[in-house]
Write an enzyme that holds these catalytic residues in place. Structure first.
Site, PDB file in Angstrom:
ATOM      1  N   VAL A   1      19.284  15.934  -7.932  1.00  0.00           N
ATOM      2  CA  VAL A   1      19.918  16.625  -6.835  1.00  0.00           C
ATOM      3  C   VAL A   1      18.950  16.566  -5.644  1.00  0.00           C
ATOM      4  O   VAL A   1      18.113  17.576  -5.752  1.00  0.00           O
ATOM      5  CB  VAL A   1      20.965  17.830  -6.877  1.00  0.00           C
ATOM      6  CG1 VAL A   1      21.310  18.106  -5.488  1.00  0.00           C
ATOM      7  CG2 VAL A   1      21.870  17.643  -7.897  1.00  0.00           C
ATOM      8  N   LYS A   2      18.988  16.136  -4.518  1.00  0.00           N
ATOM      9  CA  LYS A   2      18.040  15.903  -3.421  1.00  0.00           C
ATOM     10  C   LYS A   2      18.454  16.899  -2.221  1.00  0.00           C
ATOM     11  O   LYS A   2      19.617  16.889  -2.086  1.00  0.00           O
ATOM     12  CB  LYS A   2      17.965  14.621  -2.923  1.00  0.00           C
ATOM     13  CG  LYS A   2      16.484  14.225  -2.455  1.00  0.00           C
ATOM     14  CD  LYS A   2      16.516  12.644  -1.599  1.00  0.00           C
ATOM     15  CE  LYS A   2      15.158  12.366  -1.079  1.00  0.00           C
ATOM     16  NZ  LYS A   2      15.235  11.044  -0.797  1.00  0.00           N
ATOM     17  N   VAL A   3      17.830  17.907  -2.134  1.00  0.00           N
ATOM     18  CA  VAL A   3      18.230  19.056  -1.212  1.00  0.00           C
ATOM     19  C   VAL A   3      17.066  18.983  -0.162  1.00  0.00           C
ATOM     20  O   VAL A   3      15.878  19.146  -0.114  1.00  0.00           O
ATOM     21  CB  VAL A   3      18.150  20.239  -1.881  1.00  0.00           C
ATOM     22  CG1 VAL A   3      18.476  21.466  -1.068  1.00  0.00           C
ATOM     23  CG2 VAL A   3      19.167  20.276  -3.244  1.00  0.00           C
TER      24      VAL A   3
END
Ligand code: E4P
Length: 218
Positions: A86-88
């Site tokens: 998950v890219k945050v």
């Protein structure tokens, strides 16, 4: 150093995977838009397709900028495939979300990192990877590789487990300089990866070997 490809283009992902040296994929909303992928279902299916091509981490970026929204989106993305990361974004709510995901065992990539201080926060929150955008730093007249060196130094000093994922790569030389700087991963356009093949002496040498072989073997 691991090689990721930085694209949502399936043809390029397949081409890089066929080389046998691809370790993962990063995408972002701009790269998805460039491929004309829109609508939640299509976007989620596109991530699944990428995961079926590459057996390695695939970064899928959240669009929300508030903690609750990021958590909801991130949990949904992570459930798509075990390889989803998950890219945050590197914002306050993002750091809280990274800590939440990290406690839950969900892998994260902290994106849009432009300083050592931001990288330190990402590591402390337990990010799996941190993405300093070195090309964009170079574009604005600073030395992007210097930031990679600085982050690698800090992470090694304190034994942080967060991997340094050099992003916004613009050339083969960038990849080499990131390898020298000790980056764990470089995420690159296909053209920067294939640029590493090129050397005129290789072409000249091969031509001569084949010509000499032909002379005596016909
Ligand atoms: C990182 O994961 C980003 O997708 C990417 O490397 C950004 O690169 P750009 O500066 O070429 O857009």
């Amino acid at each position: 150093m691991k090689f990721f490809i930085d694209t949502a283009n399936l043809k390029e992902i397949r081409e890089a995977a066929d080389l046998g040296i691809l370790d993962g994929v990063t995408t972002n909303p701009s790269l998805m838009a460039k491929e004309g992928i829109s609508g939640t279902e299509n976007i989620l299916n596109h991530y699944k397709t990428i995961c079926s091509i590459v057996d390695g981490p695939v970064s899928a970026e959240v669009i929300s900028t508030d903690f609750a929204g990021m958590v909801k989106e991130g949990e949904h993305l992570a459930a798509l495939h075990p390889n989803i990361v998950v890219k945050v974004p590197m914002i306050k709510e993002g750091i809280k979300a990274i800590k939440y995901f990290s406690d839950k065992g969900i892998k994260t990539n902290c994106t849009l990192v432009f300083s050592a201080g931001q990288a330190l926060l990402a590591a402390k929150a337990g990010a799996t990877m941190v993405s300093p955008f070195l090309g964009r730093i170079d574009d604005s007249g600073w030395d992007g590789v210097q930031l990679i060196e600085q982050i690698v130094h800090i992470y090694r000093t304190y034994n942080y487990k967060t991997e340094v994922l050099a992003a916004s790569i613009r050339s083969g030389l960038h990849i080499i300089r990131c390898a020298e700087a000790g980056a764990d991963i470089a995420t690159c356009p296909l053209s920067s990866i294939t640029a590493l093949f090129n050397h005129p002496l290789t072409d000249i040498g091969l031509e001569k070997f084949l010509a000499d072989y032909k002379k005596v073997n016909g």
